[in-house]
Scaffold this motif. Structure first.
Motif, short mmCIF file in Angstrom:
data_model
loop_
_atom_site.label_atom_id
_atom_site.label_comp_id
_atom_site.label_asym_id
_atom_site.label_seq_id
_atom_site.Cartn_x
_atom_site.Cartn_y
_atom_site.Cartn_z
N MET A 162 -25.99 -15.78 -15.59
CA MET A 162 -26.29 -17.04 -16.56
C MET A 162 -25.92 -16.92 -17.42
SD MET A 162 -29.82 -19.00 -16.31
CE MET A 162 -29.77 -19.74 -14.76
N PHE A 206 -30.01 -14.62 -14.99
CA PHE A 206 -29.84 -13.58 -16.77
C PHE A 206 -29.22 -12.31 -16.52
CE2 PHE A 206 -30.94 -12.39 -20.30
CZ PHE A 206 -29.55 -13.15 -21.07
N SER A 207 -30.65 -11.81 -15.51
CA SER A 207 -30.96 -10.14 -15.93
C SER A 207 -29.17 -10.01 -14.62
CB SER A 207 -32.11 -10.11 -14.78
OG SER A 207 -32.76 -10.20 -15.42
N ARG A 248 -30.04 -19.90 -19.78
CA ARG A 248 -31.74 -19.46 -19.64
C ARG A 248 -32.52 -19.72 -21.20
NH1 ARG A 248 -34.29 -13.78 -20.47
NH2 ARG A 248 -36.17 -14.42 -21.29
N ALA A 308 -33.16 -23.84 -19.15
CA ALA A 308 -34.33 -23.21 -18.01
C ALA A 308 -36.16 -23.10 -19.03
CB ALA A 308 -33.35 -22.14 -17.32
N GLU A 309 -35.86 -22.29 -19.68
CA GLU A 309 -37.06 -21.76 -19.94
C GLU A 309 -37.78 -23.39 -20.96
OE1 GLU A 309 -36.68 -18.84 -22.51
OE2 GLU A 309 -37.00 -17.13 -20.99
N ARG A 334 -37.56 -21.44 -12.34
CA ARG A 334 -37.29 -20.75 -13.45
C ARG A 334 -37.31 -19.29 -13.18
NH1 ARG A 334 -42.24 -18.61 -16.77
NH2 ARG A 334 -43.31 -18.02 -15.12
N ALA A 375 -34.41 -18.58 -12.78
CA ALA A 375 -32.88 -18.59 -13.55
C ALA A 375 -33.55 -17.17 -14.14
CB ALA A 375 -33.63 -19.92 -14.58
N LEU A 376 -34.27 -16.32 -14.13
CA LEU A 376 -34.34 -15.45 -14.74
C LEU A 376 -33.50 -14.19 -14.41
CD1 LEU A 376 -37.90 -15.17 -15.86
CD2 LEU A 376 -35.98 -15.58 -17.11
#
Length: 670
Positions: free
Chosen positions: A441, A436-437, A446, A449-450, A429, A432-433
């Motif tokens: 992604m 994305f940042s 995202r 993933a959450e 997780r 993944a964040l």
């Protein structure tokens, strides 16, 4: 390891639930103290006289009120319960006085600051005539209210209803008290600073009155809990011992030492440890005896407030509880004062207490309806996520590794790899964040993933719970995964101490207690303030950050089935401390009483309904002129109709909504 409650283990191991499990889970018997129970149908009841044969079913009350057009939130006040509570305090002291052969009486004086609502004060004043109880005022407005209440409650004279006047007093206040003495009121101004004594003497001589005077002293004994600074030498009110002796000399010089009738102290509100209180009473009694030997006309010893309420039911020395009963409190007070006076060969004084919180806290319950809930999905749409992954592969795009890792962790979870899976999922997780940042992604990935992560956390917590214990590393998960139940009330209006000082109040559903609650939740009110939430709940063993609640259901028409929660022990301070955050005003208040058995009554009846604030009323509190608002709105609508932005029908509907809204309840109505 965190261990599940007995009820929690029972549900997990046996897959069944009973009313007894709910009663234990919510601690009803512990904080209810015989006033609150649960029916076999799972409904909360109030037993105003602690008699299981005479109960008031709260769910039936709410149904009945709804049929009468009275909607939640609504505050229920139980007149018979308040009467029973006052009699219980009276009996505790009477029994202690008889048992210990104490040679004077007792009076409980109600400080109206605890709940100044007229109906509450009138009931206490009326019953006070029978019980020998009195009233206390701490400000000029309260003084005027108490003088009016005592006029209707009992006769004049020194044997009439005792009235204690605390707080800082100006010349006008003292003059009013002096004239009230001449009128015949049994009124005692308590000197908080030396200049007040000078004013008392001045007006007493001017009007030819022999006043009854009280002195508040600063004790060395400190209080305990949130209000421990109310006592001790740094307390806000009272005289130092040197000032007390100065007061004695001043009264003696004016020939009025016999007018010094009462000695007062205040150790603090909601005293949770009886040992602290016993030390203070012991010190106060010694001061009393010394002043008596100096010739003071003392006959009353006011031990102030402090008798607490067991909000969490643990009967322990913590801020939301007390480690004593009313009977123990009374016995200790009587014993300490008697022992000191007997040793000093001084007559026993009449004992006065200002136990406002203990008197009224139990008598009010707030009922709120749940509007809806926000929650993490516990079952991810794996088919949709896997289809998205396949689509990315087919398009020649690289699927982010964290998504694949999370899918693998979700599929491979077993009872034996709970912690390993949790660690892998947490790392995936976080990765993944980060992706994305950094722009590597998509938003859809995202979100996937959450969704997988939180659903996996639900499964991990469920598997750990079935084993009866939760590893320490997972103890934060229940709070993180908890739902938010949105409730139709204002925390700042109805439970201000919950927000201001983290006071705990018992909260539980008033129905469906024959069903197992399957959700963990915190409560949010309808104000637009992030602080408008309740995220700490009563528990005898731990700091409980979520509340077990039932899943919300739909009715036969596809709408939401009503779900009601009760907030208990709100009778002290909450009604009067509430503010107008978001202009949400007072709730409806309904006074209930048991039907008269002599008239064939076996249930309950509505004694009085006090309708809550309308929007028009709360706007007037903050200096809005409602006719001006209506006029401005009408002109604006007329202009919009002329310009074709609204039709005449739309303009008429808007103005009707506006007018009806001004006359309506400030809370949401279904």
């Amino acid at each position: 390891m965190a261990t599940l409650s007995t009820s929690g283990r029972s549900a997990f191991l046996h897959g069944q639930w009973s009313v007894g499990d709910s009663t234990a889970l919510y601690g009803v018997a512990d904080w209810g103290k015989g006033y609150v129970g649960v029916t076999n149908e799972g409904h909360i009841t109030v037993m105003p006289g602690k008699d299981p044969g005479r109960q008031i079913n709260l769910h039936e009350v709410i149904d009945g009120l709804r049929e009468r057009g009275i909607h939640t939130p609504v505050l229920l006040r139980f007149n018979d319960l308040l009467t029973h509570r006052l009699r219980e305090i009276r009996k505790a002291f009477d029994d202690a006085i008889t048992e210990q052969q104490y040679n004077a009486g007792y009076a409980c004086v109600y400080p109206i600051k605890v709940n100044q609502q007229r109906h509450v004060c009138e009931q206490i004043a009326s019953l006070g005539v029978e019980l020998g109880f009195g009233l206390e005022a701490g400000s000029k407005p309260e003084l005027l209210a108490v003088l009016g209440l005592s006029a209707t409650a009992g006769g004049p004279g020194v044997n009439g209803m005792p009235i204690i006047c605390n707080g800082f007093k100006d010349d006008e206040f003292i003059e009013t008290v002096t004239l009230a003495t001449k009128l015949g009121r049994n009124i005692i101004p308590v000197v908080e600073k030396f200049t007040e004594l000078e004013l008392i003497v001045k007006h007493a001589k001017a009007y030819g009155v022999r006043p009854r005077i009280g002195l508040r002293v600063k004790l060395s004994a400190r209080g305990a809990g949130r209000w421990e600074s109310s006592a001790g030498v740094r307390s806000k009110f009272g005289l130092f011992m040197s000032e007390v002796l100065k007061a004695v000399d001043y009264l003696k010089a004016h020939g009025m030492l016999d007018c010094l009738n009462l000695l007062h102290c205040h150790v603090g509100s909601q005293l949770y440890d009886i040992r602290v209180f016993k030390n203070a009473v012991n010190e106060l009694a010694h001061v009393y005896c010394e002043l008596k030997k100096l010739g003071a006309g003392l006959s009353m010893l006011d031990i102030g407030g402090g008798m607490g309420v067991d909000y969490d039911g643990s009967q322990s020395a913590c801020s939301s509880s007390i480690n004593y009963t009313v009977a123990e409190y009374a016995r200790d007070v009587v014993y300490r004062i008697k022992s000191v006076c007997d040793s000093a060969n001084v007559e026993h004084p009449m004992i006065v207490s200002e136990s406002g919180r203990a008197m009224v806290a139990y008598s009010s319950v707030l009922i709120v309806d749940v509007l809806g809930a926000s929650r993490f999905e516990s079952h991810p749409d794996l088919d949709a996520i896997e289809a998205m992954v396949r689509g990315e592969v087919a398009a020649g795009n690289e699927v982010p590794q964290p998504i694949l890792d999370l899918l693998d962790a979700y599929r491979s979870l077993t009872d034996r790899n709970i912690m390993e899976t949790y660690h892998d999922a947490t790392q995936a997780r976080d990765e993944a964040l980060s992706l994305f940042s950094l722009g590597y992604m998509t938003l859809a990935m995202r979100a996937a993933a959450e969704q997988i992560f939180w659903a996996l956390c639900h499964r991990i917590l469920e598997r750990a719970g079935k084993r009866g214990e939760i590893p320490d590393e997972l103890t934060a998960l229940p709070e993180l995964l908890s739902d938010i139940y949105f409730c139709n009330f204002s925390l700042f209006q109805s439970m201000p101490d919950s927000w201001a000082i983290d006071q705990l109040f018992p909260i539980c559903p008033i129905h469906r207690l024959n069903e197992q609650p399957t959700r963990q939740a915190i409560l949010a009110d309808i104000t637009c303030d992030s602080d408008g939430k309740v995220d700490h709940f009563v528990d005898k063993r731990e700091d409980k950050k979520t509340l077990e609640l039932h899943d919300l259901r739909t009715d036969e028409h596809g709408g939401s089935e009503p779900y009601y929660l009760g907030v208990f022990l709100l009778g002290a301070y909450q009604e009067i401390l509430g503010d107008l955050h978001n202009l949400l005003g007072d709730t409806h208040a309904v006074h209930l009483k048991l039907s008269d058995p002599a008239a064939g009554g076996t249930g309950w009846e509505i004694d009085e309904v006090i309708e809550g604030d309308t929007v028009e009323e709360v706007l007037s509190y903050v200096q809005y002129d409602v006719p001006d608002l209506k006029r401005a709105m009408r002109l604006d609508v007329e202009a919009a109709c002329r310009q074709g932005r609204l039709t005449l029908s739309e303009g008429k509907s808007l103005l009707k909504y506006y007018d009806d809204g001004l006359e309506g309840y400030t809370y949401l109505e279904g």
